[in-house]
Design a protein around this motif. Structure first.
Motif, PDB file in Angstrom:
ATOM      1  N   SER A   1      -5.308   4.572  -4.696  1.00 44.89           N
ATOM      2  CA  SER A   1      -3.852   4.622  -4.727  1.00 44.89           C
ATOM      3  C   SER A   1      -3.420   6.062  -4.915  1.00 44.89           C
ATOM      4  N   GLY A   2      -2.752   6.593  -3.906  1.00 47.14           N
ATOM      5  CA  GLY A   2      -2.247   7.961  -4.023  1.00 47.14           C
ATOM      6  C   GLY A   2      -0.974   8.026  -4.836  1.00 47.14           C
TER       7      GLY A   2
ATOM      8  N   GLY B   1       3.252   0.235   9.643  1.00 46.65           N
ATOM      9  CA  GLY B   1       3.771   1.579   9.903  1.00 46.65           C
ATOM     10  C   GLY B   1       3.544   2.533   8.745  1.00 46.65           C
TER      11      GLY B   1
ATOM     12  N   GLU C   1       0.820  -1.215   0.000  1.00 46.11           N
ATOM     13  CA  GLU C   1       0.000   0.000   0.000  1.00 46.11           C
ATOM     14  C   GLU C   1       0.853   1.264   0.000  1.00 46.11           C
ATOM     15  N   GLN C   2       2.002   1.236   0.698  1.00 43.07           N
ATOM     16  CA  GLN C   2       2.859   2.414   0.865  1.00 43.07           C
ATOM     17  C   GLN C   2       2.190   3.501   1.681  1.00 43.07           C
ATOM     18  N   GLY C   3       1.182   3.143   2.451  1.00 38.29           N
ATOM     19  CA  GLY C   3       0.485   4.127   3.267  1.00 38.29           C
ATOM     20  C   GLY C   3      -0.123   3.430   4.457  1.00 38.29           C
ATOM     21  N   PRO C   4      -0.787   4.175   5.326  1.00 38.24           N
ATOM     22  CA  PRO C   4      -1.231   3.649   6.618  1.00 38.24           C
ATOM     23  C   PRO C   4      -2.699   3.243   6.685  1.00 38.24           C
ATOM     24  N   VAL C   5      -3.413   3.255   5.558  1.00 38.86           N
ATOM     25  CA  VAL C   5      -4.869   3.097   5.637  1.00 38.86           C
ATOM     26  C   VAL C   5      -5.267   1.690   6.063  1.00 38.86           C
TER      27      VAL C   5
ATOM     28  N   ALA D   1      -4.404   1.133   9.685  1.00 33.29           N
ATOM     29  CA  ALA D   1      -5.327   1.831  10.588  1.00 33.29           C
ATOM     30  C   ALA D   1      -6.656   1.099  10.678  1.00 33.29           C
TER      31      ALA D   1
END
Lengths: 414, 414
Positions: free
Chosen positions: A352-353, A376, A191-195, A198
């Motif tokens: 996807s951002g 993380g 993902e490369q992100g925290p969603v 979370a």
């Protein structure tokens, strides 16, 4: 219900760890486009492909392409994969996890032929590090990478020359283009992100790759003495720029799905006792829906202009990049939702951002992506990780997706 | 009404222009503490002093000290002057104008003896450039420059060694201290700001030298991907710091006389597509009244703490400097107001936002300052200027001030 095997999770993780050792800087992972360690990656994966009974070659763009033919010679091809290059001092999963999972999904077939061929792709270049431009590998599959051949890297070498040095022939680049019948493209990526983290979920189904704008903004005021210039006689460039940073955060917070980032801020002269005469900053604005982004943009730039002119500061706005949003293919998405449901997993939609090869290939064929939780939220960092159980879930969803697609008969254009 | 002579304005300007040629970098004005061109300045001004019948010497701190004795041997001394050193690539008036005007005021006496001696001071060091600490020259007159002797410049030379290289003796430093009866100190200096120009006035009377605080603030969040990190999962260090910049501007604008400046802002990692993990900035806060500054300070720092904690960002505040406000002597100020009124000039009160030697000497004797309009508000810049008619006005006010003081009999302690 799924055809994955417990040992495959460990196979995937072991492969990622071994491939992480193929780097130009021992002790960290740095594997740029067409650099020597890419040969080692190709050799490792080619060996795996051969053990699975796949055919393989490195195409003229430096992409590794390994095929598991379908049940009939005229079957269309489903492309699976991601990129093999990394940013400097990278983690062990960005890109490569999706390639390795491609081989693992073929391995999970246990020799089964599907009504479509599978071609596992290891793209030569996605990160844009060496040449400051991205997607050479996937653009070559569309036949549109040619204009990048004359770019030069920091050492002055062109892409053309780098291909030759790698043992390839730039003249043959058109041969990399996909000309046969394409069923679609499926990419698994961290993902490369925290969603997901979370939400406590292992995998998510990408609904769209966000569109984005990037700008440089230069606020030019007048440097003057911090002690002797009263507030109302100042032309403080940073005071204007700071209000713009606040406005960007406020607008993004109040607009669902919008992300706005000021990542760069350079202030001149940059002394504590001198009012800033210049503040140069960036704006990065993204949303899954172009109309939301394109409504926010003029509002933000107008606010910047207002903050500047209120202070006798001039503003120069320089567009740096614009990319439209890329929705993922609705029927591929529906199949992924069903596959996850069949595997007993939550199946959230995600945006996807970041850009991905799927964005490029979506111009030619149905494209879809599955995201795997990033512990993380770390990305482009040596501590980037994946959880073993999340790899198991990704394998389960991917395998089930292939079976569902097969059940539909691998129909072209879905 | 005043005793100035028309030719003196040109004499003053010519002297400033000639002295500007004494620089370590031909083509620009750079004259640091105890560097060779300072010998040329001393020689030029000593020659002028001798023509006026003054005695002169360079004291152990490198200050030029030229005396015009009073009408009686036991008369107290009024000190007049400013500093001879400059910042790198300076203008031709900051400091030196006040020294040159000291000689011009003696010349304007036309040989008259006053009931007090005049000592024109050309301080060796005020700008703090060479040793990162200011006021060596004026501190030596109070006998408190000793602790600076072991500071080292960028080349590793101590003040002590630099004094020796200049032909002086650090051992003799205590001899520079003023021990006789001091009537006071009067300094003329360019405003270094835009207030007089905005008001259309030539000179102003300093009511106080502002107190100031300087801080470094480090906001530490977490660098992450600008595309993949939703707004509410960010720990954006610059977003917090930008709100602090806005709060500082807002508070200063709404608090009469307060100036707050964030002159430095460093953002890491500093890429357009990465959320800032760290933002380090400065705060420079000044006011003529300590109670106003000391009320604003905790309010600002608390706001910074709030902006940080709202974003999961930590804040480290490092005090860099604190200087209390220095009110100018009320009776000297009253005489300057009268002198300007007698000369037919407007006589606004001004706050000095910058530090000056008068701030140091005020600890020992009545001190006062007259500011001369700075065209464009320019300071520490090669285009720094003064208008000839403003020099004429400064001479008129200064001359009248001396006469008014003489009329009061040069009484000690005023």
């Amino acid at each position: 219900m799924t055809r994955t095997h417990p040992h495959l999770t460990q196979t995937v993780l072991d492969a990622c760890h071994t491939l992480a050792e193929f780097t130009t800087t021992p002790g960290s992972i740095t594997r740029l486009f067409l650099t020597p360690p890419m040969h080692d990656v190709h050799a490792y994966l080619t060996d795996w492909a051969q053990r699975l009974g796949m055919t393989s070659h490195v195409d003229a763009a430096g992409n590794l392409r390994c095929r598991w033919e379908g049940s009939a010679p005229e079957a269309p091809t489903l492309y699976l994969g991601s990129h093999l290059d990394t940013v400097p001092n990278a983690g062990a999963y960005d890109g490569i996890l999706g390639v390795v999972l491609g081989f693992a999904l073929v391995e999970a077939l246990g020799g089964q032929r599907l009504p479509f061929a599978l071609e596992v792709l290891g793209f030569s270049e996605e990160e844009g590090v060496r040449y400051g431009a991205s997607f050479f590998g996937s653009l070559a599959l569309l036949g549109t990478a040619g204009p990048m051949l004359d770019l030069r890297d920091a050492g002055g070498q062109t892409v053309r020359e780098a291909l030759t040095a790698f043992g390839l022939d730039a003249q043959a680049l058109p041969s990399a283009e996909i000309t046969g019948e394409a069923l679609g493209y499926f990419e698994i990526h961290i993902e490369q992100g925290p969603v997901l983290e979370a939400a406590g979920q292992s995998v998510g189904i990408v609904e769209a790759i966000a569109g984005q704008n990037r700008f440089d903004l230069t606020f030019t005021g007048r440097a003057s003495h911090a002690g002797t210039t009263p507030m109302l006689l100042r032309r403080d460039a940073l005071a204007a720029a700071a209000r713009f940073v606040v406005a960007a955060e406020d607008l993004a917070r109040s607009t669902p799905g919008l992300v706005a980032t000021v990542g760069m801020m350079d202030v001149k002269p940059g002394a504590g006792n001198v009012i800033p005469g210049e503040a140069r900053c960036s704006l990065d604005l993204r949303h899954a829906r172009d109309e939301v982004r394109l409504a926010a943009l003029p509002e933000l730039l107008a606010s910047a202009e207002g903050f500047a002119s209120e202070r006798g500061v001039t503003l120069t706005v320089t567009p740096k990049m614009e990319v439209q949003a890329t929705p993922m293919h609705p029927q591929f998405r529906a199949l992924l939702h069903q596959a996850a449901a069949d595997a007993g997993l939550p199946h959230p939609d995600l945006v996807s951002g970041a850009g991905h090869d799927a964005m490029v290939l979506a111009a030619r064929m149905p494209a879809a992506m599955l995201f795997v939780r990033s512990p993380g939220g770390l990305s482009h960092h040596p501590d980037e990780a994946v959880l073993a159980e999340d790899v198991t879930d990704a394998l389960a969803v991917g395998s089930r997706f292939l079976q569902l697609l097969a059940a539909e008969g691998g129909r072209h254009g879905l």
